[in-house]
Scaffold this motif. Structure first.
Motif, PDB file in Angstrom:
ATOM      1  N   VAL A   1      46.321  26.093  53.097  1.00  0.00           N
ATOM      2  CA  VAL A   1      46.434  25.832  51.626  1.00  0.00           C
ATOM      3  C   VAL A   1      47.672  26.423  51.461  1.00  0.00           C
ATOM      4  O   VAL A   1      48.168  27.659  51.612  1.00  0.00           O
ATOM      5  N   LEU A   2      48.742  25.711  50.721  1.00  0.00           N
ATOM      6  CA  LEU A   2      50.148  26.161  50.302  1.00  0.00           C
ATOM      7  C   LEU A   2      50.412  26.232  48.928  1.00  0.00           C
ATOM      8  O   LEU A   2      49.778  25.502  48.161  1.00  0.00           O
ATOM      9  N   ALA A   3      51.240  27.041  48.614  1.00  0.00           N
ATOM     10  CA  ALA A   3      51.572  27.293  47.316  1.00  0.00           C
ATOM     11  C   ALA A   3      53.000  27.540  46.939  1.00  0.00           C
ATOM     12  O   ALA A   3      53.799  27.812  47.832  1.00  0.00           O
ATOM     13  N   ALA A   4      53.474  27.619  45.700  1.00  0.00           N
ATOM     14  CA  ALA A   4      54.690  27.994  45.163  1.00  0.00           C
ATOM     15  C   ALA A   4      54.612  28.902  44.071  1.00  0.00           C
ATOM     16  O   ALA A   4      53.616  28.934  43.226  1.00  0.00           O
ATOM     17  N   VAL A   5      55.607  29.836  43.966  1.00  0.00           N
ATOM     18  CA  VAL A   5      55.452  30.912  43.116  1.00  0.00           C
ATOM     19  C   VAL A   5      56.821  30.757  42.181  1.00  0.00           C
ATOM     20  O   VAL A   5      57.958  30.677  42.951  1.00  0.00           O
ATOM     21  N   ASP A   6      56.937  30.384  41.008  1.00  0.00           N
ATOM     22  CA  ASP A   6      57.975  30.333  40.228  1.00  0.00           C
ATOM     23  C   ASP A   6      58.572  31.732  40.112  1.00  0.00           C
ATOM     24  O   ASP A   6      57.951  32.426  39.220  1.00  0.00           O
ATOM     25  N   MET A   7      59.831  31.838  40.353  1.00  0.00           N
ATOM     26  CA  MET A   7      60.433  33.270  40.197  1.00  0.00           C
ATOM     27  C   MET A   7      61.443  33.081  39.042  1.00  0.00           C
ATOM     28  O   MET A   7      62.368  32.422  38.926  1.00  0.00           O
ATOM     29  N   PRO A   8      61.302  34.004  38.050  1.00  0.00           N
ATOM     30  CA  PRO A   8      62.078  33.931  36.732  1.00  0.00           C
ATOM     31  C   PRO A   8      63.250  34.650  36.937  1.00  0.00           C
ATOM     32  O   PRO A   8      63.777  35.258  35.889  1.00  0.00           O
ATOM     33  N   PHE A   9      63.728  35.034  38.023  1.00  0.00           N
ATOM     34  CA  PHE A   9      65.013  35.698  38.156  1.00  0.00           C
ATOM     35  C   PHE A   9      66.062  34.838  38.855  1.00  0.00           C
ATOM     36  O   PHE A   9      65.719  34.432  39.928  1.00  0.00           O
ATOM     37  N   ALA A  10      67.202  34.835  38.146  1.00  0.00           N
ATOM     38  CA  ALA A  10      68.281  34.070  38.592  1.00  0.00           C
ATOM     39  C   ALA A  10      68.704  34.313  40.065  1.00  0.00           C
ATOM     40  O   ALA A  10      69.176  33.790  40.812  1.00  0.00           O
ATOM     41  N   ASN A  11      68.838  35.744  40.037  1.00  0.00           N
ATOM     42  CA  ASN A  11      69.421  36.396  41.336  1.00  0.00           C
ATOM     43  C   ASN A  11      68.569  36.269  42.336  1.00  0.00           C
ATOM     44  O   ASN A  11      69.050  36.381  43.573  1.00  0.00           O
ATOM     45  N   ALA A  12      67.202  35.952  42.318  1.00  0.00           N
ATOM     46  CA  ALA A  12      66.542  35.602  43.497  1.00  0.00           C
ATOM     47  C   ALA A  12      67.136  34.657  44.128  1.00  0.00           C
ATOM     48  O   ALA A  12      66.550  34.520  45.375  1.00  0.00           O
ATOM     49  N   ALA A  13      67.841  33.720  43.627  1.00  0.00           N
ATOM     50  CA  ALA A  13      68.206  32.528  44.454  1.00  0.00           C
ATOM     51  C   ALA A  13      69.391  32.477  45.142  1.00  0.00           C
ATOM     52  O   ALA A  13      70.186  31.458  45.411  1.00  0.00           O
ATOM     53  N   VAL A  14      70.149  33.549  44.853  1.00  0.00           N
ATOM     54  CA  VAL A  14      71.634  34.022  45.284  1.00  0.00           C
ATOM     55  C   VAL A  14      71.530  34.522  46.575  1.00  0.00           C
ATOM     56  O   VAL A  14      71.500  35.799  46.539  1.00  0.00           O
ATOM     57  N   ASP A  15      71.539  33.941  47.540  1.00  0.00           N
ATOM     58  CA  ASP A  15      71.737  34.530  49.102  1.00  0.00           C
ATOM     59  C   ASP A  15      73.109  34.416  49.277  1.00  0.00           C
ATOM     60  O   ASP A  15      73.901  33.657  48.577  1.00  0.00           O
ATOM     61  N   VAL A  16      73.654  34.916  50.371  1.00  0.00           N
ATOM     62  CA  VAL A  16      75.029  35.142  50.481  1.00  0.00           C
ATOM     63  C   VAL A  16      75.143  34.095  51.945  1.00  0.00           C
ATOM     64  O   VAL A  16      75.317  34.411  52.937  1.00  0.00           O
ATOM     65  N   ASP A  17      75.509  32.758  51.671  1.00  0.00           N
ATOM     66  CA  ASP A  17      75.892  31.952  52.726  1.00  0.00           C
ATOM     67  C   ASP A  17      77.325  31.369  52.838  1.00  0.00           C
ATOM     68  O   ASP A  17      77.720  30.928  53.922  1.00  0.00           O
ATOM     69  N   ARG A  18      78.047  31.922  51.948  1.00  0.00           N
ATOM     70  CA  ARG A  18      79.435  31.554  51.733  1.00  0.00           C
ATOM     71  C   ARG A  18      80.184  32.627  51.163  1.00  0.00           C
ATOM     72  O   ARG A  18      79.843  33.410  50.668  1.00  0.00           O
ATOM     73  N   PRO A  19      81.506  32.599  51.615  1.00  0.00           N
ATOM     74  CA  PRO A  19      82.485  33.733  50.993  1.00  0.00           C
ATOM     75  C   PRO A  19      82.198  33.875  49.425  1.00  0.00           C
ATOM     76  O   PRO A  19      82.275  34.850  48.787  1.00  0.00           O
ATOM     77  N   ASP A  20      82.058  32.888  48.849  1.00  0.00           N
ATOM     78  CA  ASP A  20      82.297  32.676  47.376  1.00  0.00           C
ATOM     79  C   ASP A  20      80.779  33.394  46.936  1.00  0.00           C
ATOM     80  O   ASP A  20      80.731  34.221  45.736  1.00  0.00           O
ATOM     81  N   ASP A  21      79.852  33.318  47.635  1.00  0.00           N
ATOM     82  CA  ASP A  21      78.267  33.941  47.371  1.00  0.00           C
ATOM     83  C   ASP A  21      78.803  35.406  47.616  1.00  0.00           C
ATOM     84  O   ASP A  21      78.019  36.258  46.768  1.00  0.00           O
ATOM     85  N   LEU A  22      79.471  35.891  48.421  1.00  0.00           N
ATOM     86  CA  LEU A  22      79.709  37.152  48.501  1.00  0.00           C
ATOM     87  C   LEU A  22      80.581  37.790  47.431  1.00  0.00           C
ATOM     88  O   LEU A  22      80.164  39.003  46.927  1.00  0.00           O
ATOM     89  N   THR A  23      81.494  37.057  47.134  1.00  0.00           N
ATOM     90  CA  THR A  23      82.051  37.612  45.782  1.00  0.00           C
ATOM     91  C   THR A  23      81.373  37.596  44.774  1.00  0.00           C
ATOM     92  O   THR A  23      81.342  38.720  43.950  1.00  0.00           O
ATOM     93  N   LEU A  24      80.185  36.834  44.406  1.00  0.00           N
ATOM     94  CA  LEU A  24      79.544  36.649  43.414  1.00  0.00           C
ATOM     95  C   LEU A  24      78.378  37.947  43.607  1.00  0.00           C
ATOM     96  O   LEU A  24      78.057  38.668  42.520  1.00  0.00           O
ATOM     97  N   ALA A  25      77.918  38.151  44.493  1.00  0.00           N
ATOM     98  CA  ALA A  25      76.930  39.259  44.855  1.00  0.00           C
ATOM     99  C   ALA A  25      77.797  40.522  44.461  1.00  0.00           C
ATOM    100  O   ALA A  25      77.090  41.279  43.922  1.00  0.00           O
ATOM    101  N   ASP A  26      78.991  40.783  44.901  1.00  0.00           N
ATOM    102  CA  ASP A  26      79.673  41.870  44.721  1.00  0.00           C
ATOM    103  C   ASP A  26      79.933  42.265  43.127  1.00  0.00           C
ATOM    104  O   ASP A  26      79.643  43.007  42.653  1.00  0.00           O
ATOM    105  N   ALA A  27      79.982  41.050  42.510  1.00  0.00           N
ATOM    106  CA  ALA A  27      80.327  41.134  40.933  1.00  0.00           C
ATOM    107  C   ALA A  27      79.219  41.342  40.069  1.00  0.00           C
ATOM    108  O   ALA A  27      79.053  42.331  39.376  1.00  0.00           O
TER     109      ALA A  27
END
Length: 282
Positions: A236-262
Motif C-alpha cells: 500500500v503506497l501513499a504520497a504526502v503533500d508537502m506545503p514547503f517550497a524548500n522541501a523540493a530544493v535539493d542540490v543537484d547543480r551548482p545553481d541549486d547550491l547558490t540558491l540554497a546558500d541564499a
C-alpha cells in the motif's frame, strides 16, 4: 480517509550520501572531493541534514551510506554526531536503492524507516514532522511531494523535475517512508527505475502501457498511479503533500547550491526570509 499516525518513536533514518565521482558539478563548484561535503552557508550539506534529523525526537538512529566512510569518520564537522552514538556510517553500494537495502541490513529492526539524501540542506524538523504525521496508517511506504504552484510561487526561476498528473504537477522532496518490512519490495522495484528518475515518463512506463498512455494524455491521477505501483509491489503506497517550497530544493547543480546558500543566508542573517521558511522554522 485513513487516520494518520504520529506515535512512531523508533524511526531509523537513512541519509544517502553517494557521489557521482570527482567530476560531480556540485563538488567541483564547491572545491571539495565529495558532493556531501559541499558547504552551504559554511556548513557541509550532510552535517546540516544530520543536525536536522538529530533534533527530531521520533528518530532513534541514523545510517549514512557513503563511498568512503572516512570522509565522515575523520571530518571534524561530524564529530559531534558520531560522539552521540546515534550515527552509523557504512560503505555506499553501487546505486541509491542498493545503498538503502544495505542500510536496512546493517541494523536490527530497521522499520519504520525514513530515507532522505545528503544534498537536502534545507530540510527542517518541521518538514520531517509534517511528512511523518501525515502518513496514512495503512501505508507500507510513502513519498513526499510538493506541488508545482507551491515551488514556483517561491522560486519561479528554479528548475525542477515534475511528475504531471491530471490534478496537478508534483516535484519530489527526497523524503521517503518505509514503514513496514513489505516496503523492501518497493526498494527492489526502485532498482529497475532509478536510472530514469529524471525522466518521469520512463518510470511510468514500468507500470504498463495503459498507465503510460493515461499519463501521456494527462489523464492519470496520482492516487491511481500509486495504486497501480502498489499492486506491482504488493504494498500500500501513499504520497504526502508537502506545503514547503524548500522541501523540493535539493542540490543537484551548482545553481541549486547558490540558491540554497541564499535561502540560508536569509534565514540566518539580515536578508528577507521567504514565507515558506517562516512556516518551516515554526
Amino acid at each position: 480517509m485513513s487516520r494518520t499516525i504520529s506515535a512512531d518513536r523508533n524511526v531509523t533514518a537513512i541519509v544517502l550520501a553517494g557521489s557521482r565521482g570527482p567530476t560531480d558539478p556540485v563538488a567541483v563548484a564547491a572545491g571539495v572531493s565529495h558532493k556531501a561535503l559541499a558547504p552551504v552557508a559554511g556548513v557541509p550539506m550532510l552535517a546540516r541534514v544530520l543536525e536536522t534529523l538529530s533534533t527530531v525526537p521520533r528518530i532513534e538512529r541514523i545510517i549514512v551510506p557513503i563511498e568512503r566512510p572516512e570522509l565522515v569518520l575523520e571530518h571534524p564537522a561530524f564529530a559531534p554526531f558520531l560522539e552521540r552514538g546515534t550515527v552509523t556510517v557504512i560503505p555506499a553500494a553501487s546505486s541509491p536503492s542498493r545503498s538503502v537495502l544495505a542500510a536496512l541490513d546493517a541494523v536490527p529492526s530497521p522499520f519504520p524507516c525514513l530515507v532522505t539524501t545528503a544534498d537536502h540542506p534545507l530540510l527542517t524538523p518541521a518538514m520531517v514532522e509534517h511528512f511523518w504525521t501525515h502518513l496514512p496508517s495503512d501505508a507500507d511506504a510513502a513519498v513526499g511531494l510538493a506541488r508545482s504552484e507551491t515551488i514556483r510561487a517561491a522560486y519561479p526561476e528554479t528548475r525542477r523535475t515534475y511528475l504531471r498528473f491530471s490534478e496537478g504537477a508534483y516535484s519530489g522532496c527526497n523524503l521517503f517512508a518505509l514503514r513496514t518490512a513489505a516496503a523492501r519490495t518497493v526498494v527492489s522495484f526502485w532498482r529497475r527505475v532509478e536510472q530514469d528518475r529524471k525522466k518521469p515518463w520512463r518510470m511510468i512506463r514500468m507500470l504498463g502501457p495503459g498507465t503510460l498512455l493515461s499519463y501521456a494524455l494527462g489523464r492519470l491521477r496520482l492516487d491511481t498511479a500509486l495504486a497501480t505501483f502498489g499492486r506491482r509491489t504488493g504494498t500500500v503506497l501513499a504520497a504526502v503533500d508537502m506545503p514547503f517550497a524548500n522541501a523540493a530544493v535539493d542540490v543537484d547543480r551548482p545553481d541549486d547550491l547558490t540558491l540554497a546558500d541564499a535561502i540560508l543566508a536569509g534565514r540566518c542573517g539580515g536578508a528577507r526570509v521567504q514565507p515558506q521558511d517562516q512556516v518551516a522554522a515554526s
